[in-house]
Design a protein around this motif. Structure first.
Motif, PDB file in Angstrom:
ATOM      1  N   ALA A  15       0.848  -1.193   0.000  1.00  0.00           N
ATOM      2  CA  ALA A  15       0.000   0.000   0.000  1.00  0.00           C
ATOM      3  C   ALA A  15       0.884   1.244   0.000  1.00  0.00           C
ATOM      4  CB  ALA A  15      -0.913  -0.007   1.223  1.00  0.00           C
ATOM      5  N   ARG A  16       0.323   2.362  -0.389  1.00  0.00           N
ATOM      6  CA  ARG A  16       1.112   3.581  -0.565  1.00  0.00           C
ATOM      7  C   ARG A  16       1.831   4.008   0.703  1.00  0.00           C
ATOM      8  NH1 ARG A  16       0.507   8.716   0.770  1.00  0.00           N
ATOM      9  NH2 ARG A  16       1.070  10.478  -0.602  1.00  0.00           N
ATOM     10  N   GLY A  17       1.218   3.796   1.841  1.00  0.00           N
ATOM     11  CA  GLY A  17       1.851   4.262   3.072  1.00  0.00           C
ATOM     12  C   GLY A  17       1.619   5.744   3.294  1.00  0.00           C
ATOM     13  N   ARG A  18       2.158   6.271   4.354  1.00  0.00           N
ATOM     14  CA  ARG A  18       1.961   7.669   4.714  1.00  0.00           C
ATOM     15  C   ARG A  18       3.297   8.356   4.961  1.00  0.00           C
ATOM     16  NH1 ARG A  18      -1.947   6.163   2.790  1.00  0.00           N
ATOM     17  NH2 ARG A  18      -4.097   6.197   3.554  1.00  0.00           N
ATOM     18  N   THR A  19       3.395   9.609   4.554  1.00  0.00           N
ATOM     19  CA  THR A  19       4.592  10.406   4.801  1.00  0.00           C
ATOM     20  C   THR A  19       4.466  11.071   6.165  1.00  0.00           C
ATOM     21  OG1 THR A  19       3.625  12.364   3.753  1.00  0.00           O
ATOM     22  CG2 THR A  19       4.839  10.842   2.329  1.00  0.00           C
ATOM     23  N   GLY A  20       5.551  11.681   6.587  1.00  0.00           N
ATOM     24  CA  GLY A  20       5.577  12.255   7.927  1.00  0.00           C
ATOM     25  C   GLY A  20       4.590  13.372   8.147  1.00  0.00           C
ATOM     26  N   ASP A  21       4.198  14.077   7.081  1.00  0.00           N
ATOM     27  CA  ASP A  21       3.267  15.191   7.249  1.00  0.00           C
ATOM     28  C   ASP A  21       1.817  14.782   6.998  1.00  0.00           C
ATOM     29  OD1 ASP A  21       3.613  14.758   4.580  1.00  0.00           O
ATOM     30  OD2 ASP A  21       3.737  16.879   4.011  1.00  0.00           O
ATOM     31  N   GLU A  22       1.564  13.477   6.850  1.00  0.00           N
ATOM     32  CA  GLU A  22       0.210  12.977   6.637  1.00  0.00           C
ATOM     33  C   GLU A  22      -0.261  12.240   7.893  1.00  0.00           C
ATOM     34  OE1 GLU A  22       0.705  12.260   1.805  1.00  0.00           O
ATOM     35  OE2 GLU A  22       0.925  10.590   3.219  1.00  0.00           O
ATOM     36  N   PRO A  23      -1.557  12.302   8.201  1.00  0.00           N
ATOM     37  CA  PRO A  23      -2.046  11.633   9.423  1.00  0.00           C
ATOM     38  C   PRO A  23      -1.779  10.134   9.387  1.00  0.00           C
ATOM     39  CG  PRO A  23      -3.724  13.097   8.508  1.00  0.00           C
ATOM     40  CD  PRO A  23      -2.629  12.996   7.476  1.00  0.00           C
ATOM     41  N   ALA A  24      -1.427   9.593  10.537  1.00  0.00           N
ATOM     42  CA  ALA A  24      -1.256   8.140  10.642  1.00  0.00           C
ATOM     43  C   ALA A  24      -2.610   7.460  10.482  1.00  0.00           C
ATOM     44  CB  ALA A  24      -0.640   7.782  11.992  1.00  0.00           C
ATOM     45  N   LEU A  25      -2.576   6.221  10.013  1.00  0.00           N
ATOM     46  CA  LEU A  25      -3.805   5.450   9.856  1.00  0.00           C
ATOM     47  C   LEU A  25      -4.429   5.159  11.211  1.00  0.00           C
ATOM     48  CD1 LEU A  25      -2.545   2.844   7.233  1.00  0.00           C
ATOM     49  CD2 LEU A  25      -4.234   4.645   6.816  1.00  0.00           C
ATOM     50  N   LEU A  26      -5.745   5.320  11.299  1.00  0.00           N
ATOM     51  CA  LEU A  26      -6.440   4.880  12.501  1.00  0.00           C
ATOM     52  C   LEU A  26      -6.396   3.355  12.566  1.00  0.00           C
ATOM     53  CD1 LEU A  26      -9.543   7.265  12.563  1.00  0.00           C
ATOM     54  CD2 LEU A  26      -7.410   7.445  13.851  1.00  0.00           C
ATOM     55  N   PRO A  27      -6.408   2.785  13.751  1.00  0.00           N
ATOM     56  CA  PRO A  27      -6.202   1.334  13.891  1.00  0.00           C
ATOM     57  C   PRO A  27      -7.126   0.480  13.033  1.00  0.00           C
ATOM     58  CG  PRO A  27      -6.015   2.386  16.026  1.00  0.00           C
ATOM     59  CD  PRO A  27      -6.467   3.454  15.067  1.00  0.00           C
ATOM     60  N   TYR A  28      -8.393   0.880  12.857  1.00  0.00           N
ATOM     61  CA  TYR A  28      -9.314   0.023  12.093  1.00  0.00           C
ATOM     62  C   TYR A  28      -8.990  -0.004  10.602  1.00  0.00           C
ATOM     63  CZ  TYR A  28     -12.221   3.804  10.065  1.00  0.00           C
ATOM     64  OH  TYR A  28     -12.696   4.870   9.350  1.00  0.00           O
TER      65      TYR A  28
END
Length: 431
Positions: free
Chosen positions: A283-296
């Protein structure tokens, strides 16, 4: 989570159907997608192989399948694939394996198996099933942010924390080749301030990717955890969510309505998740300035293989042959198909068998990956010029827009989805 590689994916496997071995075919023996066709003898289910269709009813009549494979083939031969979507995944896999063995070069049953083939050109493709519901997501960060930079509305913070979507109109989902009737609606003409009822002046396309769901997935009030969401995905198709931008931009208070409900075109073949197994990517993943994924919406399996390396292209034909105007990839999406499923069910809404979901515009970071005309033209400020000299800001009557897709992976045979095509015809102004 994602299906393991098996013998049906073997890149060395070849078919005695010569067209299935061509390097540019969408339907090599490694694919074997399901669809519904009519060759003048009634609608029934079949499987694409090269430039032919495997008539599953004929295969059964010839006694070429037995056991679970025969049972599932009987279900898949019906005039709708809805019951096939509910079949246990293991049994569908057994049918794919049996057909792969039956139509490979060394099968030893070429005469009998060949008699169950018919030319795809002799058949009309129909809807695979009637979707009870259609949900169109908006899962491309590049699309959302580019639209805002070009003068659109600033995006709400939710785009980065959940896969945004609207509930579309299932009754207007149609198979490739259906005419695209320019809709009538309320629009505000350029330079005016008052809405009038008129033919849509800003007809657009959206290059999208879709998935047919296996269900029922969850009862009312229950959810679908992310580690189980993959099990609800039966297979994928191409989607063009035609967009009436003038109507859409004027009516967008609660969300899109008539600007989106007049037609959604899909490709007729359903490419199974098993066939797509070699093309899974992280999956694309998230960069440092993007919100982390919520657990669900976070799971190791989805992070590792929730994406798909599927290249999508769009070709516009204004009368002098098709010209490629878009080249993008499903792998660039901000959200995965499984995350879309889990989020849709997270409020307790039941997901039903044969529901259809779509990704929304699959735009990437590159200029060539702008996957609709409002992006390609900067909201109409910069017309595109085609090789024949024609220019377009939006689609005109007589234009044909085709979407194609190719799943790609090193050391594996690439597979496709067939075309997702529509031609614009004039509005019916008798409203």
């Amino acid at each position: 989570m994602p299906i393991e590689i098996n013998a049906t994916h073997d890149p060395a496997r070849r078919s005695f159907v010569a067209s299935a071995n061509a390097s540019d075919t969408d339907f090599p023996i490694q694919n074997l997608p399901f669809g519904v066709f009519d060759d003048g003898k009634g609608a029934r289910g079949g499987v694409a192989l090269g430039d032919a269709i495997i008539d599953l009813a004929a295969v059964l009549d010839a006694g070429l399948l037995d056991g679970a494979a025969a049972g599932v083939a009987a279900v898949a031969s019906r005039p709708s694939l809805a019951d096939l979507f509910m079949a246990p995944a293991g049994q569908v896999s057994q049918l794919r394996a049996a057909l792969s063995d039956l139509y490979r070069e060394e099968s030893g049953r070429q005469d009998r198996a060949g008699a169950a083939l018919l030319p795809a050109a002799s058949a009309t493709m129909l809807m695979p099933a009637k979707p009870p519901a259609f949900t169109d997501f908006c899962t491309s960060a590049d699309h959302i942010l580019r639209m805002a930079r070009n003068g659109g509305r600033p995006p709400q913070p939710a785009w980065a924390t959940l896969p945004v979507a609207y509930n579309g109109r299932a009754s207007s989902v149609a198979v490739s080749g259906a005419p695209v009737i320019r809709p009538m609606g309320q629009v505000v003409p350029r330079g005016e301030s008052t809405a009038v009822l008129a033919p849509e002046p800003m007809l657009d396309f959206e290059v999208e990717f879709g998935a047919w769901l296996r269900g029922p997935a969850n009862p009312l009030g229950e959810t679908v955890p992310l580690d189980q969401a993959e099990d609800t995905l039966f297979g994928c198709c191409l989607v063009n969510d035609w967009s009436a931008r003038g109507i859409q931009f004027y009516e967008m208070i609660l969300g899109p309505h008539l600007g989106k409900s007049f037609l959604t075109t899909i490709s007729p073949w359903v490419v199974t998740m098993e066939a797509l197994a070699p093309f899974r990517v992280p999956a694309r993943g998230r960069t440092g300035d993007e919100p982390a994924l919520l657990p669900y919406l976070d799971h190791p399996g989805d992070r590792q293989a929730g994406g798909l390396n599927v290249e999508l292209t769009a070709h516009l034909d204004t009368g002098n042959g098709p010209a490629q105007i878009v080249r993008t990839n499903v792998a660039e999406l901000f959200w995965t198909l499984a995350q879309m499923v889990t989020h849709q069910a997270s409020g307790g809404a039941p997901l039903e068998n044969a529901d259809l979901i779509a990704t929304g515009t699959v735009s990437g970071a590159a200029d060539e990956a702008r996957a609709c005309l409002v992006e390609l033209t900067g909201l109409g400020k910069n017309p595109i010029t085609l090789p024949d000299g024609a220019t377009r800001v939006m689609l005109e009557d007589g234009d044909t827009l085709s979407i194609k897709g190719r799943a790609l992976a090193d050391s594996f045979v690439s597979i496709g989805f067939g075309e997702c095509t529509g031609t614009i015809i004039p509005a019916r102004t008798h409203v």
